[in-house]
Design a protein around this motif. Structure first.
Motif, PDB file in Angstrom:
ATOM      1  N   ALA A  33       0.835  -1.205   0.000  1.00 45.58           N
ATOM      2  CA  ALA A  33       0.000   0.000   0.000  1.00 45.58           C
ATOM      3  C   ALA A  33       0.866   1.249   0.000  1.00 45.58           C
ATOM      4  N   LEU A  34       1.970   1.216   0.744  1.00 42.99           N
ATOM      5  CA  LEU A  34       2.879   2.364   0.794  1.00 42.99           C
ATOM      6  C   LEU A  34       3.554   2.593  -0.573  1.00 42.99           C
ATOM      7  N   ILE A  35       3.929   1.520  -1.232  1.00 42.84           N
ATOM      8  CA  ILE A  35       4.567   1.650  -2.559  1.00 42.84           C
ATOM      9  C   ILE A  35       3.585   2.241  -3.561  1.00 42.84           C
ATOM     10  N   ASP A  36       2.308   1.823  -3.510  1.00 44.45           N
ATOM     11  CA  ASP A  36       1.308   2.367  -4.427  1.00 44.45           C
ATOM     12  C   ASP A  36       1.081   3.842  -4.181  1.00 44.45           C
ATOM     13  N   ALA A  37       1.070   4.232  -2.900  1.00 49.85           N
ATOM     14  CA  ALA A  37       0.833   5.637  -2.579  1.00 49.85           C
ATOM     15  C   ALA A  37       1.986   6.514  -3.071  1.00 49.85           C
ATOM     16  N   ILE A  38       3.226   6.056  -2.841  1.00 48.23           N
ATOM     17  CA  ILE A  38       4.401   6.851  -3.302  1.00 48.23           C
ATOM     18  C   ILE A  38       4.443   6.883  -4.826  1.00 48.23           C
TER      19      ILE A  38
ATOM     20  N   GLU B   9       8.818   6.320   5.895  1.00 48.58           N
ATOM     21  CA  GLU B   9       8.245   5.053   6.318  1.00 48.58           C
ATOM     22  C   GLU B   9       8.708   3.922   5.414  1.00 48.58           C
ATOM     23  N   LEU B  10       8.813   4.187   4.114  1.00 47.47           N
ATOM     24  CA  LEU B  10       9.294   3.168   3.175  1.00 47.47           C
ATOM     25  C   LEU B  10      10.740   2.794   3.467  1.00 47.47           C
ATOM     26  N   ILE B  11      11.576   3.781   3.811  1.00 45.87           N
ATOM     27  CA  ILE B  11      12.991   3.501   4.140  1.00 45.87           C
ATOM     28  C   ILE B  11      13.059   2.656   5.401  1.00 45.87           C
TER      29      ILE B  11
END
Length: 640
Positions: A561-566, A617-619
């Motif tokens: 979900a985080l990858i899609d948002a970025i 957050e991704l890092i």
């Protein structure tokens, strides 16, 4: 002191006594040195210092013995048996010396000759030292010839001496019976015999010829009947009758030479010739009418007339053996006049009729001498030297100062930064090359190909750049019409031959699939279908595994979900094209991890907003430990 018990005893023949008291048995020295050289010396005493029991000879006695003749020792020598006697008539049988000679005979009663040369042959017989002189017989000579002097010993002088072979040689005179003979030469046997006996022969002379005989050999004088040709009759018969010939003088072989047209007139009334030059408008030449004035042209000159001053005096019949006549002018044959070679290619109708009636020649041709334009020379490029592209090398052959070939500017602007990447394997019989993998990059803007080999740890092969950007010719493509690899040649399973190395395409990325689908007209249906089937096979298990991991691991759901948002937030960020290559270049070992310090340097160079809360957050989710970050999922958020 003990005395010698045997001292004073008589030494009778056949008896000897041994001295039992003797203790010294050394030998006397027979070598010595004088002035640094080792020399032998005669011993004066024997073993133990005893006196020698033989008579010593002095040096004077030794010298006296050395001077004695060996005859006293060996006696008189034996004489060798005498050689077998061979008489002269056996040793020199049939051995004859031969000399060529001549003598001069006066002829007082003739007005045609004053002397006569008569050639003879002198034979010398070695078996009895006799000689004979023979004159070869000449038929119808009127002179008694043959044997002049029969075989006998010839007197040399008034004292009774006779001629010997030692008195004979080349180049000398001998007198026999008041006639003087001149010897000029000899045969080979005579030369070898005299040289073997130590006689030095004079050089041979040339045989003198008889002047009267040579005069008789000349041809007899013949009476020449004067010609009955009437010059006035020729003038009245052939007046105003002129033969006209068309000729060319081709002087193109010389410097600044050219091919020029002339008209040759032959006047039958007096056998004179004139040569006129044909002028054209604006030919740039002076309009003089004649090249050669009307005159008789000599064909063959006498031998002494080559240096005749023709520029001052006129040539007469005494200097010319043969003049040019009408039969020398034939159509289709070259003709040399006053040093210039003219080619006669045509004549007028009157000339054709004259040759037909006079000489019986009825087929005088008309030769086409007009020069045709040479065919254009096809410009051929020299062989490709292997440096640079074919188009760049060809520019050196077109102009003196080469220019860069023109580029398709619109294509460069439309396809800028568009690269198609493929994964390929090397076809090689070497087992170590079977596991090697290469990344083929095709640049759409320039149609160039580059090949990169990712480094593999402990493989023994240094990876890196395998081929720089360059255009690659297809196999069996000619250098005159080069055919380069294009986007339609790259698909799954295609074999690409690059400078003798064959690569098989195994995989590609999604960008290639999208490009092929958007430009389907450039690709064959089979090529497009091969890439689509390949991605369908890869996405099926990957989708199942992703769904399974997402259902089992809540952290994975948060990461996706985080990858899609970025990805939605930074879809237009310029780092999308280079972020994957930047991390792969830093990860030399292809482990999938980079140091935190290196990670933030790459993000700073690509202007990635690392202060954003989503990226932070991704890092955090991609971090492994305190100093390592897995960049694979991070790159997914920015790449296409």
């Amino acid at each position: 002191m003990v005395s010698n018990p045997v001292h004073g005893l008589p030494f009778l023949p056949g008896t000897s006594f041994k001295d039992s008291t003797k203790t010294a048995f050394h030998r006397s020295q027979t070598l010595g040195y004088r002035n640094g050289y080792a020399i032998a010396r005669r011993p004066t005493v024997g073993i133990g210092g005893e006196r020698l029991r033989f008579n010593q000879l002095s040096q004077a006695q030794l010298d006296e013995l050395a001077c004695k003749a060996p005859i006293l020792t060996y006696g008189e020598p034996k004489q060798a048996p005498p050689a077998q006697f061979i008489p002269a008539h056996v040793a020199f049988d049939k051995k004859v010396l031969k000399f060529d000679a001549y003598f001069q005979e006066d002829v007082p009663m003739s007005t045609e000759e004053h002397y006569r040369i008569r050639q003879v042959i002198i034979y010398y017989y070695l078996e009895d030292d006799s000689m004979s002189i023979i004159e070869p017989i000449v038929e119808n000579s009127g002179i008694p010839q043959g044997k002049l002097i029969k075989r006998q010993r010839l007197a040399k002088n008034d004292r009774g001496d006779h001629y010997h072979w030692k008195d004979l040689n080349r180049g000398i005179n001998i007198t026999v019976y008041s006639k003087t003979f001149r010897i000029v030469d000899c045969d080979r046997f005579t030369q070898e015999f005299l040289e073997s006996q130590g006689i030095e022969l004079n050089p041979p002379e040339k045989m003198v010829l008889d002047p009267y005989t040579e005069l008789r050999k000349q041809p007899l004088r013949k009476y020449v009947t004067p010609s009955d040709f009437d010059q006035l009759k020729q003038f009245l018969t052939f007046d105003k009758q002129v033969l006209r010939f068309y000729a060319i003088w081709d002087d193109t072989d010389s410097m600044f030479g050219e091919c020029r047209t002339y008209i040759i007139h032959y006047y039958l009334m007096d056998n004179t010739v004139e040569i006129r030059e044909v002028h054209e408008r604006n030919d740039g030449r002076d309009p003089f009418p004649l090249l050669v004035n009307r005159q008789r042209l000599p064909k063959v000159l006498v031998e002494n007339a080559k240096n005749f001053p023709q520029c001052v005096l006129e040539i007469s019949d005494k200097e010319v053996l043969e003049w040019y006549t009408a039969k020398d002018f034939i159509v289709g044959k070259p003709l040399t006049i006053l040093g210039r070679t003219f080619f006669i290619y045509d004549c007028d109708p009157f000339t054709r009729q004259y040759y037909k009636e006079k000489f019986g020649i009825s087929d005088l041709p008309c030769i086409d001498v007009s020069k045709k334009e040479p065919p254009p020379v096809k410009q051929e490029l020299p062989p490709y030297n292997g440096y640079g592209l074919v188009e760049d090398s060809a520019q050196n052959c077109f102009v003196l100062i080469p220019k860069a070939p023109k580029k398709d500017v619109i294509k460069l602007l439309v396809n800028d930064n568009k690269v198609l990447r493929y994964l390929a394997a090397l076809e090689s019989p070497i087992p170590e090359d079977k596991d090697r993998r290469f990344v083929l990059s095709y640049f759409l803007a320039t149609d160039m190909i580059s090949i990169f080999e990712p480094p593999v740890r402990n493989s023994g092969i240094i990876g890196g750049k395998y081929l720089g950007r360059t255009k690659v010719l297809k196999p069996f493509s000619s250098l005159e019409y080069p055919d380069y690899y294009g986007p339609s040649d790259f698909f799954i399973g295609a074999v690409i031959e690059v400078f003798g190395h064959r690569f098989t395409i195994l995989d590609t990325d999604e960008y290639v699939l999208k490009y092929m689908e958007s430009n389907a007209a450039q690709y064959s249906p089979e090529a497009l279908l091969s890439v689509q089937n390949h991605f369908q096979k890869q996405q099926a298990p990957a989708t199942e595994l992703a769904n399974k991991n997402t259902e089992e691991d809540p952290g994975m759901q948060e990461l996706e979900a985080l990858i899609d948002a970025i990805h939605k937030q930074l879809k237009d960020h310029p780092c999308k094209e280079n972020i994957s290559e930047a991390f792969q270049d830093c990860d030399k070992e292809a482990s999938g991890f980079v140091d935190k310090e290196m990670f933030f340097k790459i993000c700073d160079s690509l202007n990635i907003p690392v202060d954003d809360s989503l990226i932070k957050e991704l890092i955090r989710l991609c971090s492994h430990g305190d100093d390592k970050i897995a960049y694979y999922n991070f790159v997914r958020a920015f790449s296409n």
